[in-house]
Design a protein around this motif. Structure first.
Motif, short mmCIF file in Angstrom:
data_model
loop_
_atom_site.label_atom_id
_atom_site.label_comp_id
_atom_site.label_asym_id
_atom_site.label_seq_id
_atom_site.Cartn_x
_atom_site.Cartn_y
_atom_site.Cartn_z
N GLN A 138 0.84 -1.19 0.00
CA GLN A 138 0.00 0.00 0.00
C GLN A 138 0.87 1.24 0.00
OE1 GLN A 138 -3.51 0.17 2.49
NE2 GLN A 138 -3.14 -1.94 3.10
N SER A 139 0.27 2.34 -0.43
CA SER A 139 0.97 3.60 -0.48
C SER A 139 0.00 4.70 -0.06
CB SER A 139 1.48 3.85 -1.90
OG SER A 139 2.24 5.02 -1.96
N LYS A 191 14.69 3.62 0.04
CA LYS A 191 13.92 2.39 0.12
C LYS A 191 14.64 1.43 1.05
CE LYS A 191 16.03 0.14 -3.84
NZ LYS A 191 15.81 -0.73 -4.96
N GLY A 204 9.76 -1.39 1.35
CA GLY A 204 9.04 -0.13 1.19
C GLY A 204 9.99 1.03 0.99
N THR A 256 5.31 10.59 0.54
CA THR A 256 4.65 9.33 0.16
C THR A 256 5.40 8.17 0.81
OG1 THR A 256 3.92 10.28 -1.94
CG2 THR A 256 3.93 7.86 -1.76
N THR A 269 5.41 4.05 1.00
CA THR A 269 4.98 2.80 0.39
C THR A 269 5.47 1.65 1.26
OG1 THR A 269 5.10 3.80 -1.80
CG2 THR A 269 5.08 1.39 -1.71
#
Length: 156
Positions: free
Chosen positions: A9-10, A83, A96, A116, A118
Motif C-alpha cells: 500500500q501507499s 527504500k 518499502g 509518500t 509505500t
C-alpha cells in the motif's frame, strides 16, 4: 481467512516543510523513538563509510504486543527518497520506502512537501485480507502524521 498475507500500500500526506527537512527527519532512524509513536527501540547495526545508517533494527508496538525487524537501506539524496529491504525479524518480509517532492504552492516562504510512504509486508500469518489491509493503511497514515507533527513543530 486469506492465505495471502503480502500487502502493498501507499499513502501520501502534505507537510508544511521542505522536502529536505522531511527527508532528513525520516532518515534519522535513531531518533524515531522520540517522535514515531509506534517505534519503541532502534539500534543501528551498520553504517556506510560516510556515517549514514545502512542497517537498522527496530522494535515497534503492534496490535497484540510488539514486533522486531531489521532493514537495509538504499538512499537517493538527489530525489529525496529511500527504500529498504528486509534482513530478518518477526514478519516474513518487509519492503518499502519514502519519497518527498515539492507540493502545490511550495516556495521558500511557504514550504510544502508531498510525503509518500509505500509499504509491502508479509506477516507470515494467515490473517483476513480486510483486516491486514486496514492495519497496514492505518500504520502508514500514523507514521506520516507523526512525521508531519515532528517536522512542522516550531524549533526552539
Amino acid at each position: 481467512m486469506s492465505k495471502k498475507t503480502t500487502l502493498a500500500q501507499s499513502e501520501s500526506l502534505e507537510i508544511a516543510a521542505t522536502p529536505k527537512a522531511c527527508y532528513d527527519a525520516i532518515c534519522d532512524f535513531a531518533t524515531y523513538p522520540d517522535w514515531q509513536r509506534a517505534v519503541t527501540k532502534v539500534e543501528i547495526e551498520e553504517t556506510f563509510p560516510n556515517g549514514r545508517q545502512k542497517v537498522a533494527a527496530f522494535t515497534i508496538k503492534v496490535l497484540l504486543g510488539k514486533a522486531f525487524y531489521v532493514l537495509s537501506y538504499t538512499y537517493n539524496d538527489r530525489k529525496k527518497a529511500f527504500k529498504w529491504d528486509y534482513v530478518r525479524g518477526d514478519p516474513k518480509d518487509v519492503t518499502g520506502g519514502f519519497t518527498f517532492v515539492p507540493g502545490p504552492g511550495h516556495s521558500r516562504k511557504t514550504p510544502c512537501t508531498i510525503a509518500t510512504y509505500t509499504l509491502a509486508f508479509d506477516t507470515g500469518l494467515p490473517i483476513p485480507q480486510a483486516l491486514a489491509t486496514r492495519l497496514t493503511r492505518e500504520s502508514i497514515k500514523a507514521c506520516l502524521r507523526d512525521l508531519r507533527r515532528h517536522v512542522e513543530k516550531p524549533q526552539h
